[in-house]
Scaffold this motif. Structure first.
Motif: not given
Length: 367
Positions: A296-302, A313-320, A326-331
Protein backbone atom coordinates in the motif's frame (compact mmCIF):
# COMPACT_ATOMS: atom_id res chain seq x y z
CA UNK A 1 9.65 -67.51 -10.60
CA UNK A 2 7.80 -68.64 -13.70
CA UNK A 3 7.41 -66.28 -16.72
CA UNK A 4 3.80 -65.45 -15.90
CA UNK A 5 4.63 -64.49 -12.31
CA UNK A 6 7.66 -62.50 -13.48
CA UNK A 7 5.50 -60.45 -15.87
CA UNK A 8 2.98 -59.78 -13.11
CA UNK A 9 5.78 -58.72 -10.75
CA UNK A 10 7.22 -56.33 -13.37
CA UNK A 11 3.78 -54.79 -13.98
CA UNK A 12 3.27 -54.20 -10.23
CA UNK A 13 6.70 -52.57 -9.87
CA UNK A 14 6.06 -50.38 -12.92
CA UNK A 15 2.72 -49.26 -11.48
CA UNK A 16 4.35 -48.36 -8.18
CA UNK A 17 7.09 -46.36 -9.92
CA UNK A 18 4.49 -44.52 -12.00
CA UNK A 19 2.49 -43.66 -8.89
CA UNK A 20 5.60 -42.29 -7.16
CA UNK A 21 6.59 -40.22 -10.19
CA UNK A 22 3.04 -38.84 -10.54
CA UNK A 23 2.90 -37.91 -6.84
CA UNK A 24 6.24 -36.11 -6.97
CA UNK A 25 5.30 -34.35 -10.21
CA UNK A 26 1.92 -33.31 -8.78
CA UNK A 27 3.62 -32.03 -5.63
CA UNK A 28 6.06 -30.03 -7.75
CA UNK A 29 3.22 -28.49 -9.74
CA UNK A 30 1.43 -27.55 -6.53
CA UNK A 31 4.57 -25.83 -5.29
CA UNK A 32 4.69 -23.78 -8.46
CA UNK A 33 1.22 -22.41 -7.80
CA UNK A 34 1.68 -21.95 -4.03
CA UNK A 35 3.92 -18.97 -3.43
CA UNK A 36 2.92 -18.47 0.22
CA UNK A 37 3.76 -20.71 3.22
CA UNK A 38 1.10 -22.98 4.69
CA UNK A 39 -1.10 -21.67 7.48
CA UNK A 40 0.06 -24.40 9.84
CA UNK A 41 3.67 -23.32 9.41
CA UNK A 42 2.65 -19.87 10.63
CA UNK A 43 0.81 -21.14 13.69
CA UNK A 44 -2.71 -20.74 12.30
CA UNK A 45 -5.34 -23.45 12.50
CA UNK A 46 -6.60 -25.16 9.35
CA UNK A 47 -9.93 -23.31 9.27
CA UNK A 48 -8.48 -19.84 9.71
CA UNK A 49 -11.06 -17.19 8.86
CA UNK A 50 -9.91 -14.13 6.95
CA UNK A 51 -11.80 -10.98 6.03
CA UNK A 52 -11.25 -7.69 4.23
CA UNK A 53 -12.80 -4.59 5.80
CA UNK A 54 -13.34 -0.86 5.52
CA UNK A 55 -15.24 1.86 7.38
CA UNK A 56 -18.02 4.15 6.16
CA UNK A 57 -19.32 7.07 8.20
CA UNK A 58 -22.01 9.61 7.48
CA UNK A 59 -22.17 11.14 4.02
CA UNK A 60 -19.44 13.65 3.15
CA UNK A 61 -21.10 14.80 -0.06
CA UNK A 62 -21.27 18.56 -0.56
CA UNK A 63 -24.38 18.09 -2.68
CA UNK A 64 -27.54 18.97 -0.78
CA UNK A 65 -30.51 16.64 -0.56
CA UNK A 66 -32.11 18.16 -3.62
CA UNK A 67 -29.23 17.35 -5.99
CA UNK A 68 -28.29 14.03 -4.36
CA UNK A 69 -31.35 12.82 -2.43
CA UNK A 70 -30.13 9.24 -2.23
CA UNK A 71 -26.60 10.23 -1.15
CA UNK A 72 -25.19 8.01 -3.88
CA UNK A 73 -22.76 10.59 -5.27
CA UNK A 74 -20.72 10.78 -2.08
CA UNK A 75 -17.11 10.03 -3.14
CA UNK A 76 -16.31 7.91 -0.09
CA UNK A 77 -19.39 5.80 -0.74
CA UNK A 78 -18.40 5.34 -4.38
CA UNK A 79 -14.89 4.40 -3.29
CA UNK A 80 -16.27 1.79 -0.86
CA UNK A 81 -18.33 0.35 -3.72
CA UNK A 82 -15.16 0.20 -5.80
CA UNK A 83 -13.25 -1.64 -3.06
CA UNK A 84 -16.08 -4.15 -2.77
CA UNK A 85 -16.12 -4.67 -6.54
CA UNK A 86 -12.36 -5.13 -6.68
CA UNK A 87 -12.18 -7.52 -3.73
CA UNK A 88 -15.28 -9.57 -4.51
CA UNK A 89 -15.72 -9.49 -8.29
CA UNK A 90 -12.98 -7.99 -10.48
CA UNK A 91 -10.98 -10.78 -12.11
CA UNK A 92 -7.56 -9.20 -11.59
CA UNK A 93 -7.92 -8.22 -7.94
CA UNK A 94 -10.70 -10.35 -6.44
CA UNK A 95 -9.91 -12.56 -3.47
CA UNK A 96 -9.24 -16.21 -4.16
CA UNK A 97 -9.74 -17.08 -0.49
CA UNK A 98 -12.81 -19.17 0.22
CA UNK A 99 -15.50 -17.42 2.24
CA UNK A 100 -13.47 -14.24 2.86
CA UNK A 101 -16.09 -11.48 3.07
CA UNK A 102 -15.68 -7.76 2.51
CA UNK A 103 -16.91 -6.14 5.73
CA UNK A 104 -18.15 -2.56 5.74
CA UNK A 105 -18.39 -1.08 9.22
CA UNK A 106 -21.17 1.50 9.14
CA UNK A 107 -22.51 3.97 11.69
CA UNK A 108 -26.22 4.72 12.20
CA UNK A 109 -25.65 7.96 10.25
CA UNK A 110 -24.99 6.07 7.00
CA UNK A 111 -28.04 6.52 4.72
CA UNK A 112 -30.21 3.47 4.11
CA UNK A 113 -29.89 4.06 0.36
CA UNK A 114 -26.14 3.45 0.58
CA UNK A 115 -26.58 0.31 2.67
CA UNK A 116 -29.06 -1.12 0.18
CA UNK A 117 -26.65 -0.68 -2.73
CA UNK A 118 -23.70 -2.15 -0.83
CA UNK A 119 -25.74 -5.20 0.20
CA UNK A 120 -26.96 -5.71 -3.34
CA UNK A 121 -23.40 -5.62 -4.63
CA UNK A 122 -22.21 -8.29 -2.21
CA UNK A 123 -20.69 -6.39 0.73
CA UNK A 124 -21.29 -7.63 4.27
CA UNK A 125 -22.68 -4.81 6.38
CA UNK A 126 -21.51 -4.53 10.00
CA UNK A 127 -23.56 -1.99 11.91
CA UNK A 128 -21.60 -0.39 14.75
CA UNK A 129 -22.22 2.32 17.30
CA UNK A 130 -20.00 5.37 17.49
CA UNK A 131 -17.38 5.65 20.23
CA UNK A 132 -17.23 8.77 22.36
CA UNK A 133 -14.27 11.08 21.87
CA UNK A 134 -12.05 11.24 24.98
CA UNK A 135 -11.81 14.56 26.81
CA UNK A 136 -8.05 14.60 26.12
CA UNK A 137 -8.66 14.84 22.35
CA UNK A 138 -9.10 18.08 20.42
CA UNK A 139 -12.87 17.71 20.21
CA UNK A 140 -13.49 21.11 18.62
CA UNK A 141 -11.25 20.27 15.66
CA UNK A 142 -12.36 16.67 15.28
CA UNK A 143 -16.10 17.33 15.38
CA UNK A 144 -15.83 19.81 12.51
CA UNK A 145 -13.53 17.62 10.40
CA UNK A 146 -13.85 14.48 8.32
CA UNK A 147 -12.22 12.61 11.23
CA UNK A 148 -15.30 13.01 13.43
CA UNK A 149 -16.33 9.35 13.18
CA UNK A 150 -13.15 7.35 12.62
CA UNK A 151 -12.55 6.38 16.26
CA UNK A 152 -15.27 3.79 15.60
CA UNK A 153 -12.79 1.88 13.43
CA UNK A 154 -11.62 0.37 16.73
CA UNK A 155 -14.75 -1.79 16.53
CA UNK A 156 -12.72 -3.95 14.15
CA UNK A 157 -11.14 -5.58 17.19
CA UNK A 158 -14.57 -6.77 18.35
CA UNK A 159 -15.10 -8.89 15.22
CA UNK A 160 -13.68 -11.99 16.88
CA UNK A 161 -15.44 -14.35 14.47
CA UNK A 162 -12.41 -13.69 12.24
CA UNK A 163 -8.81 -14.66 12.89
CA UNK A 164 -7.28 -11.95 10.72
CA UNK A 165 -8.69 -8.84 9.06
CA UNK A 166 -7.04 -6.69 6.41
CA UNK A 167 -8.41 -3.20 6.81
CA UNK A 168 -8.24 -0.55 4.05
CA UNK A 169 -9.46 3.03 4.35
CA UNK A 170 -12.35 3.92 2.05
CA UNK A 171 -10.13 6.23 -0.03
CA UNK A 172 -8.11 3.31 -1.39
CA UNK A 173 -8.19 1.16 -4.49
CA UNK A 174 -6.43 -2.00 -5.67
CA UNK A 175 -3.95 -2.57 -8.47
CA UNK A 176 -3.27 -6.25 -7.67
CA UNK A 177 -4.67 -9.08 -5.55
CA UNK A 178 -3.88 -8.70 -1.82
CA UNK A 179 -4.51 -12.25 -0.54
CA UNK A 180 -0.82 -12.99 0.01
CA UNK A 181 -0.56 -10.61 2.94
CA UNK A 182 -2.68 -12.92 5.11
CA UNK A 183 0.05 -15.58 5.07
CA UNK A 184 3.12 -13.40 4.66
CA UNK A 185 5.53 -15.01 7.17
CA UNK A 186 6.86 -11.68 8.43
CA UNK A 187 3.67 -9.65 8.60
CA UNK A 188 1.04 -12.19 9.62
CA UNK A 189 2.70 -14.18 12.42
CA UNK A 190 1.20 -13.43 15.86
CA UNK A 191 3.28 -11.18 18.11
CA UNK A 192 4.01 -11.70 21.81
CA UNK A 193 3.34 -8.81 24.15
CA UNK A 194 6.57 -7.69 25.81
CA UNK A 195 6.97 -7.23 29.57
CA UNK A 196 6.62 -3.63 30.77
CA UNK A 197 9.82 -1.60 30.84
CA UNK A 198 10.91 0.77 33.59
CA UNK A 199 8.87 3.66 32.28
CA UNK A 200 5.79 1.44 32.35
CA UNK A 201 6.26 0.24 35.92
CA UNK A 202 4.05 2.98 37.29
CA UNK A 203 1.22 1.70 35.09
CA UNK A 204 1.24 -1.86 36.41
CA UNK A 205 -1.67 -1.07 38.71
CA UNK A 206 -4.03 -0.22 35.88
CA UNK A 207 -7.23 -2.27 35.82
CA UNK A 208 -6.93 -3.55 32.24
CA UNK A 209 -3.80 -5.27 30.99
CA UNK A 210 -2.84 -5.92 27.35
CA UNK A 211 -3.37 -9.43 25.92
CA UNK A 212 -0.49 -11.91 25.82
CA UNK A 213 -0.45 -11.95 22.00
CA UNK A 214 -1.63 -9.59 19.29
CA UNK A 215 -1.12 -8.72 15.62
CA UNK A 216 -0.59 -5.16 14.43
CA UNK A 217 0.98 -4.66 11.03
CA UNK A 218 0.34 -1.35 9.29
CA UNK A 219 1.57 0.89 6.51
CA UNK A 220 3.42 4.09 7.34
CA UNK A 221 1.72 7.48 7.36
CA UNK A 222 3.44 9.88 4.98
CA UNK A 223 2.83 13.17 3.24
CA UNK A 224 4.50 14.79 0.28
CA UNK A 225 7.12 12.85 -1.65
CA UNK A 226 7.04 9.31 -0.27
CA UNK A 227 10.54 8.49 -1.57
CA UNK A 228 12.00 10.57 1.27
CA UNK A 229 10.20 8.38 3.80
CA UNK A 230 11.89 5.30 2.37
CA UNK A 231 15.36 6.52 3.31
CA UNK A 232 17.14 4.68 6.18
CA UNK A 233 16.64 6.27 9.56
CA UNK A 234 13.51 8.20 8.63
CA UNK A 235 10.86 8.30 11.37
CA UNK A 236 7.83 6.14 10.60
CA UNK A 237 4.31 6.72 11.88
CA UNK A 238 1.75 3.93 11.98
CA UNK A 239 -1.03 4.62 9.49
CA UNK A 240 -4.50 3.35 10.41
CA UNK A 241 -5.34 3.41 6.70
CA UNK A 242 -3.98 -0.08 5.92
CA UNK A 243 -3.72 -2.62 8.75
CA UNK A 244 -3.48 -6.38 9.20
CA UNK A 245 -4.87 -7.24 12.63
CA UNK A 246 -6.19 -10.05 14.77
CA UNK A 247 -9.51 -9.09 16.40
CA UNK A 248 -9.46 -9.36 20.19
CA UNK A 249 -12.05 -8.21 22.70
CA UNK A 250 -9.27 -8.13 25.28
CA UNK A 251 -7.24 -5.71 23.16
CA UNK A 252 -10.34 -3.61 22.42
CA UNK A 253 -10.93 -3.31 26.18
CA UNK A 254 -7.29 -2.26 26.62
CA UNK A 255 -7.69 0.45 23.98
CA UNK A 256 -10.82 1.73 25.73
CA UNK A 257 -9.01 1.76 29.07
CA UNK A 258 -6.22 3.88 27.58
CA UNK A 259 -8.70 6.30 26.01
CA UNK A 260 -10.51 6.94 29.28
CA UNK A 261 -7.40 7.13 31.46
CA UNK A 262 -4.46 9.48 31.99
CA UNK A 263 -2.51 7.91 29.12
CA UNK A 264 -4.97 9.09 26.46
CA UNK A 265 -3.08 11.05 23.78
CA UNK A 266 -3.36 14.75 24.58
CA UNK A 267 -4.99 17.09 22.02
CA UNK A 268 -5.13 14.25 19.47
CA UNK A 269 -6.68 15.17 16.10
CA UNK A 270 -6.50 11.80 14.31
CA UNK A 271 -8.57 9.82 16.82
CA UNK A 272 -7.93 6.13 16.17
CA UNK A 273 -4.51 6.66 14.62
CA UNK A 274 -3.12 8.72 17.50
CA UNK A 275 -4.27 6.02 19.93
CA UNK A 276 -2.73 3.20 17.89
CA UNK A 277 0.53 5.11 17.43
CA UNK A 278 0.77 5.41 21.22
CA UNK A 279 -0.23 1.85 22.16
CA UNK A 280 1.91 0.25 19.44
CA UNK A 281 4.94 2.50 19.77
CA UNK A 282 8.27 0.80 19.15
CA UNK A 283 9.46 1.23 22.74
CA UNK A 284 6.20 -0.05 24.22
CA UNK A 285 4.89 -3.51 25.07
CA UNK A 286 3.16 -4.06 21.72
CA UNK A 287 5.32 -2.58 18.94
CA UNK A 288 3.88 -2.51 15.43
CA UNK A 289 5.25 -4.03 12.25
CA UNK A 290 5.58 -1.86 9.18
CA UNK A 291 3.88 -3.05 5.98
CA UNK A 292 5.99 -2.28 2.93
CA UNK A 293 4.77 0.19 0.33
CA UNK A 294 4.62 -2.70 -2.13
CA UNK A 295 1.31 -3.54 -0.42
CA UNK A 296 0.00 0.00 0.00
CA UNK A 297 1.43 3.36 -1.06
CA UNK A 298 0.16 6.86 -0.31
CA UNK A 299 1.82 8.23 -3.43
CA UNK A 300 0.91 7.12 -6.96
CA UNK A 301 4.38 8.00 -8.22
CA UNK A 302 5.72 5.06 -6.22
CA UNK A 303 3.97 2.66 -8.61
CA UNK A 304 6.33 3.50 -11.45
CA UNK A 305 9.40 3.85 -9.22
CA UNK A 306 8.93 0.35 -7.78
CA UNK A 307 7.87 -1.38 -10.98
CA UNK A 308 11.16 -3.29 -11.28
CA UNK A 309 10.77 -4.49 -7.68
CA UNK A 310 7.30 -5.91 -8.22
CA UNK A 311 5.34 -2.70 -8.17
CA UNK A 312 2.62 -1.57 -5.76
CA UNK A 313 -0.52 -3.62 -5.05
CA UNK A 314 -2.82 -0.86 -3.77
CA UNK A 315 -2.99 2.91 -3.44
CA UNK A 316 -4.28 4.93 -0.51
CA UNK A 317 -5.16 7.99 -2.57
CA UNK A 318 -8.32 10.00 -3.21
CA UNK A 319 -9.03 9.46 -6.89
CA UNK A 320 -11.97 11.81 -7.21
CA UNK A 321 -12.01 15.51 -8.03
CA UNK A 322 -12.19 17.85 -5.07
CA UNK A 323 -10.53 15.47 -2.60
CA UNK A 324 -9.57 17.19 0.64
CA UNK A 325 -6.63 16.69 2.98
CA UNK A 326 -3.62 14.52 2.25
CA UNK A 327 -2.95 11.69 -0.22
CA UNK A 328 -4.87 13.26 -3.11
CA UNK A 329 -4.11 11.40 -6.35
CA UNK A 330 -2.31 13.05 -9.24
CA UNK A 331 -4.03 13.31 -12.61
CA UNK A 332 -2.73 9.93 -13.81
CA UNK A 333 -4.17 8.08 -10.83
CA UNK A 334 -7.38 10.09 -10.79
CA UNK A 335 -7.88 8.89 -14.36
CA UNK A 336 -7.19 5.32 -13.22
CA UNK A 337 -9.76 5.65 -10.42
CA UNK A 338 -12.37 6.92 -12.91
CA UNK A 339 -11.52 4.07 -15.27
CA UNK A 340 -12.04 1.50 -12.49
CA UNK A 341 -15.32 3.10 -11.41
CA UNK A 342 -16.49 2.89 -15.02
CA UNK A 343 -15.44 -0.76 -15.16
CA UNK A 344 -17.41 -1.41 -11.97
CA UNK A 345 -20.56 0.25 -13.31
CA UNK A 346 -20.27 -1.74 -16.52
CA UNK A 347 -19.96 -4.97 -14.55
CA UNK A 348 -23.15 -4.36 -12.56
CA UNK A 349 -25.03 -3.10 -15.58
CA UNK A 350 -24.11 -6.29 -17.38
CA UNK A 351 -25.74 -8.35 -14.65
CA UNK A 352 -29.15 -6.95 -15.56
CA UNK A 353 -29.93 -5.66 -12.07
CA UNK A 354 -27.89 -4.70 -9.04
CA UNK A 355 -27.34 -7.45 -6.54
CA UNK A 356 -29.51 -10.04 -8.24
CA UNK A 357 -27.29 -12.85 -7.00
CA UNK A 358 -25.87 -11.23 -3.84
CA UNK A 359 -27.09 -10.86 -0.28
CA UNK A 360 -25.88 -9.98 3.21
CA UNK A 361 -25.21 -13.25 5.03
CA UNK A 362 -26.61 -11.80 8.25
CA UNK A 363 -24.08 -13.56 10.50
CA UNK A 364 -22.18 -10.46 11.59
CA UNK A 365 -23.08 -9.22 15.09
CA UNK A 366 -24.23 -5.67 15.73
CA UNK A 367 -22.28 -3.77 18.40
Amino acid sequence: MNPKSRRLFILVIAALISAIVFTQSHSHLESLYTSQPSLSSLGWKAQTKFAYATFLGGSTSKDDSQTDPEHLKDPYFISVRLLNYQIKHAEKTRTRLSNAPFLVLVLPSVPRSQLDVLKQEGATIVRVEALDLPDAFDKDFIKSSRFRDVLSKLRLWQLTAYDKILYLDADSYLLENLDGIFTDPILSTPQKTLPPNRTDNKKLGQSVQPPDTYLMAASADTYGDQTEWEQPGHINYLCACFMLITPSQELFNYYMNILTGPEAPQRAVYPEQDLLIYVHREEGQMPWRRISIKWSANDGDMVDELREQGGVKSLHVKGWEGGEGGNVAGEKWKAKWRELVGEMEGFYKGRGSLGKNFRDDGRIPVY
